[in-house]
Motif scaffolding. Sequence first.
Motif: not given
Length: 100
Positions: A26-47
């Motif tokens: 993901l690239e958003v707001d001038g930042r890039t996020f790798d799959y591992a980070e996006l997966d961790r954030v989505s997992d925390r939100l799901a919890g």
Amino acid sequence: MAAAAPATLHELFARSAARHPDRTALEVDGRTFDYAELDRVSDRLAGRILRRTGHRPARVGLLAARSLTAYAGYLAALRLGAAAVPINPAHPPARQLAVV
């Protein structure tokens, strides 16, 4: 023999995250996020959603503009098997409540 069910969008994302954790997801707001980070954030939100609702919801309202949280929120909803319902933050509160 029955045909295998097609993969869900979240399953496809999870496969990519497992195979390519360090690649840009993901690239958003001038930042890039790798799959591992996006997966961790989505997992925390799901919890967090599960803790707040006490169950797997049928739908999750997402009041967010284009951001890491918004994209992770979509993935969190899909991870839970819920429909993601986008809610425009620019709309009046009465309209936002009517959408959900």
